[in-house]
Design an enzyme around this catalytic site. Structure first.
Site, mmCIF file in Angstrom:
data_model
loop_
_atom_site.group_PDB
_atom_site.id
_atom_site.type_symbol
_atom_site.label_atom_id
_atom_site.label_comp_id
_atom_site.label_asym_id
_atom_site.label_seq_id
_atom_site.Cartn_x
_atom_site.Cartn_y
_atom_site.Cartn_z
ATOM 1 N N ASP A 268 0.866 -1.169 0.000
ATOM 2 C CA ASP A 268 0.000 0.000 0.000
ATOM 3 C C ASP A 268 0.909 1.226 0.000
ATOM 4 O O ASP A 268 2.141 1.115 0.072
ATOM 5 C CB ASP A 268 -0.965 -0.011 1.201
HETATM 6 C C1 NOJ Z 1 -4.134 3.841 0.311
HETATM 7 C C2 NOJ Z 1 -5.310 2.932 0.407
HETATM 8 O O1 NOJ Z 1 -5.256 2.158 1.587
HETATM 9 C C3 NOJ Z 1 -5.451 1.996 -0.773
HETATM 10 O O2 NOJ Z 1 -6.674 1.321 -0.670
HETATM 11 C C4 NOJ Z 1 -5.340 2.760 -2.066
HETATM 12 O O3 NOJ Z 1 -5.549 1.913 -3.152
HETATM 13 C C5 NOJ Z 1 -3.982 3.424 -2.113
HETATM 14 N N1 NOJ Z 1 -3.872 4.353 -1.016
HETATM 15 C C6 NOJ Z 1 -3.716 4.156 -3.422
HETATM 16 O O4 NOJ Z 1 -4.455 5.315 -3.475
#
Ligand code: NOJ
Length: 743
Positions: A268
């Site tokens: 993430d």
């Molecule tokens: C953080 C989030 O937890 C995730 O779900 C998302 O896809 C990413 N950022 C990218 O924006």
């Protein structure tokens, strides 16, 4: 001199051969480039990413959704880099793109995988116009805590429902062929256990015993892997002391070794560096080491791989085979997406944004996602011919943006039709509509506009209140400790109630709310989640009986937040509550002794039941279930059983019902939930029609990770229920007998 893909060996052969051939040509820096994903959301990315692209040190970007810019980046990557490797272009396309379909939690309320599949298809077609070829969806975290803001993005509390909806979403995004125009790669997230955040506080640590992880949190991910999802994203959270992004048990043992998953694992956002903040590593170098050895192929929005993989390799701490495997996974997806053959996007080859079909899909999804929680005295549907006037009140009646919900980077409020607009259109000149917003937003306090709203209601034949949460109150990092209606909405309801007019509450929100304050103050409640672009027309059709509500709750609605976690598939305890034994606080006699309340498992002030149970949802029809029957009273391991019941529409309108099958394994090597959803089916019934609903279960479907942590069905007695909610009472029993065959 520029070199195009056609000049190189990797342009021919099957995908595996091409990956191997390409890897053989790549330098270490180029391989690490494929393991790098950078943010391209600001300014002109060709300026600040161009050099990396030319030197082959960037495999993917995120947060870009503009065909010209994407095409330019692809051109640099393909024409100006040594090996001409095209880019993955990732975006959070969560529930629609410009045309927004209901929140995933709303889609789950449809109990209809076609809704998820079709919504994802529409989103893929619109997103693909911009060159996006990879979405970070579906989110398939089980969430049993409505305080957690990301429950909005989830399919709710149930592993089976989430598995079905998640797999359908993958199918919708990816289609049958990733290389086809208009399909994009999907990403199952957040692996794993993210939804169990302590206190429902986003990013908080999770403690999930392995058996619970395997029985509850992992099945949707296994289903997504089986559906061919292109990628997995690791969770931000600490799972039992080892943050998911550095968790070898999850990423290596379960995902790769047990499931044989061959797609990409992406971190993430910056979650590799955060291993240090968690306290798992001492510095970025160790974080990179932990993530890469656990099995994270691509680092999203961070530079620990950029800075540390090469030194780690040179120092012999990691093996080149791991780098090759990671870079190879990325290349494989690029081949599967057909990017080497066609890296560029032609928006004109795809349907326009907000096409008729997209809007129809969004409306159908909204229609099926709305749950009618209550309907006292059949106040709904409102009969337009009998109404001279209606008051439309509340902060969410006419807000084209808020009805879209969280995670709508590319959502276009200009396409939205609000409930107020739709009600006006539906009623035409037939009835006057008095609109009073009453509150600036969902968090506002009472003011003079409450008098105006009460006057409008008093002068009208019925009042429809559009209440709930603005979109900003749910989603990532937007958790709440109090999940009642924010601001002075409950006060507004009481003021309208005092007019004595029929009161209908339509609630738009990103999570289950505690509605205990208002449930007795309104006649009917339609819970619409954030219903998306076509929420208005869908809600209007439901209010006025053009369509019957058919959504069912994908998550339990507590009476009070202190009951959380409260979910239907709980285990029994040794002292389960019963109505006789759960004496409520106001009924306890003064001076009562310690044992006077019955010593069962409940809260003195909330009882033991939720306000609305999982699977609950009313209709304008009246559905009856009878004659539950089994194809056998005993089955052996490896057999199937058919469990059926008659479902009758005893009402006088045609409607759809979601028939649900629940099962309980009465005694196991470990204790089992009191009920588990095993099958469901959405069925259309004309008035008076009876359908025999048949559900087939294999003993595989009854398997669980028991005392020895092996997946198996166990012999013994089972109860089965068929009905319209998790409180169904039409029950039959059967046994699995031990035929020594094993499963
Ligand atoms: C953080 C989030 O937890 C995730 O779900 C998302 O896809 C990413 N950022 C990218 O924006």
């Amino acid at each position: 001199m520029s070199v195009t893909t056609a000049d190189t060996q990797h342009a021919t052969g099957d995908i595996e051969q091409r990956v191997t051939a390409l890897l053989a040509e790549m330098t270490l820096a180029e391989k690490i480039g494929q393991m790098t994903q950078l943010d391209a959301s600001h300014g002109n990315p060709a300026d600040y990413l161009g050099e990396r692209l030319r030197s082959g040190r960037l495999g993917s970007v995120l947060n870009l959704a503009d065909a010209d810019t994407v095409n330019e980046l692809q051109r640099i990557a393909v024409e100006e880099s040594r090996l001409g490797i095209p880019l993955l272009v990732a975006r959070d396309v969560i529930h629609g793109f410009a045309t927004v379909v209901p929140l995933p939690i709303g889609q789950a309320a449809s109990f209809n995988p076609d809704i998820a599949r079709d919504g994802a298809r529409v989103a893929a077609l619109e997103a693909a116009r911009t060159g996006v070829n990879w979405t970070f969806a579906p989110m398939i975290d089980i969430s049993r805590d409505p305080r957690w803001g990301r429950i909005a993005e989830s399919f709710g509390e149930d592993p089976y429902l989430t598995s079905v909806m998640g797999a359908a979403t993958v199918e919708g995004f990816q289609g049958d062929d990733l290389a086809a125009v208009g399909t994009i790669a999907a990403c199952a997230k957040h692996f794993a256990g993210y939804g169990a955040a302590e206190a429902g506080r986003d990013y908080a640590a999770t403690y999930i015993p392995e058996r619970e992880l395997r029985n509850v949190h992992l099945p949707p991910f296994k289903a997504a892997a089986d559906a061919g999802v292109a990628a997995f994203m690791t969770s931000f959270s600490d799972v039992n002391g080892v943050p998911a992004t550095g968790n070898e048990f999850l990423l290596r043992q379960v995902l790769r070794d047990e499931w044989g998953y061959e797609g990409i694992v992406v971190s993430d956002w910056d979650s590799i560096r955060q291993l240090w903040i968690h306290g798992l590593s001492e510095d970025d170098r160790e974080s990179a080491y932990l993530a890469v050895t656990a099995g994270v192929d691509v680092e999203m929005a961070g530079d620990t791989y950029i800075n540390h993989l090469e030194p780690l390799l040179n120092d012999g701490e990691i093996d080149i085979a791991r780098i090759d495997a990671a870079a190879g996974n990325v290349l494989r997806l690029k081949y599967e997406l057909g990017l080497f053959e066609n890296p560029y996007t032609d928006p004109d080859a795809l349907p326009p944004i907000g096409s008729e079909q997209a809007l129809a899909t969004a409306k159908r999804a909204a229609l099926q996602s709305v749950v009618m929680l209550q309907n006292e005295n059949s106040v709904l549907p409102l009969i337009s011919e009998e109404l001279a006037s209606v008051a439309v009140i509340g902060p969410l009646a006419d807000d084209s943006y808020e009805q879209l919900g969280t995670w709508i980077f590319d959502g276009d409020p200009g396409l939205s039709v609000t409930p107020l607009e739709a009600i006006r259109k539906l009623l035409g000149d037939g009835a006057a509509v008095r609109y009073v917003k009453a509150m600036e937003n969902s968090r506002s306090k009472a003011g003079p506009a409450f008098d105006e709203a009460a006057e409008a209601a008093g002068a009208s034949d019925a009042a429809i209140l559009f209440l709930g949460e603005e979109s900003i109150l749910s989603g990532e990092a937007h958790s709440r400790a109090d999940i009642s209606l924010p601001g002075d909405q409950a006060e507004l309801v009481r003021r309208i109630r005092a007019t004595g007019k029929p009161v209908v509450a339509v609630i738009l929100a990103g999570r289950p709310l505690t509605l205990t304050d208002i449930v007795d103050e309104v006649d009917a409640i339609l819970f619409a989640w954030h219903p998306g672009t076509m929420g208005g027309p869908a809600i209007a059709d439901l209010l006025f009986g053009i369509e019957s509500p058919s959504g069912k709750l994908p998550a339990t609605f507590p009476r009070m937040v202190g009951q959380v976690p409260i979910y239907y598939a709980q285990r029994n305890t040794g002292k389960p509550a019963t109505p006789e034994k759960a004496m409520l606080i106001d009924d306890i006699p003064v001076g009562a002794k310690q044992t006077s309340v019955g010593n069962v498992s409940y809260h003195l002030d909330a009882g033991y039941k939720p306000l609305f149970a999982f699977g609950h949802g009313l209709s304008y029809a009246e559905f009856r279930y009878d004659n539950i029957a089994l194809s056998a009273s005993e089955i052996s391991i490896g057999d199937t059983i058919i469990i059926s019941a008659d479902l009758t529409n005893a009402g006088d309108v045609a409607a759809e019902e979601v028939a649900q099958l629940y099962v309980r394994d009465l005694a196991g090597s470990t204790t089992r939930p009191v009920r588990e959803l095993k099958r469901f089916r959405r069925i259309h019934l004309e008035p008076g029609q009876t359908v025999n609903v048949r559900f087939e279960l294999h003993t595989h479907d009854l398997a669980f990770y028991g005392r020895d942590m092996k997946l198996a069905a166990e012999p013994g007695e089972f109860h089965a229920w068929i009905g319209g909610s998790s409180e169904a009472d039409l029950q039959a029993s059967f046994r699995i007998v031990d035929n020594q065959a094993g499963d």
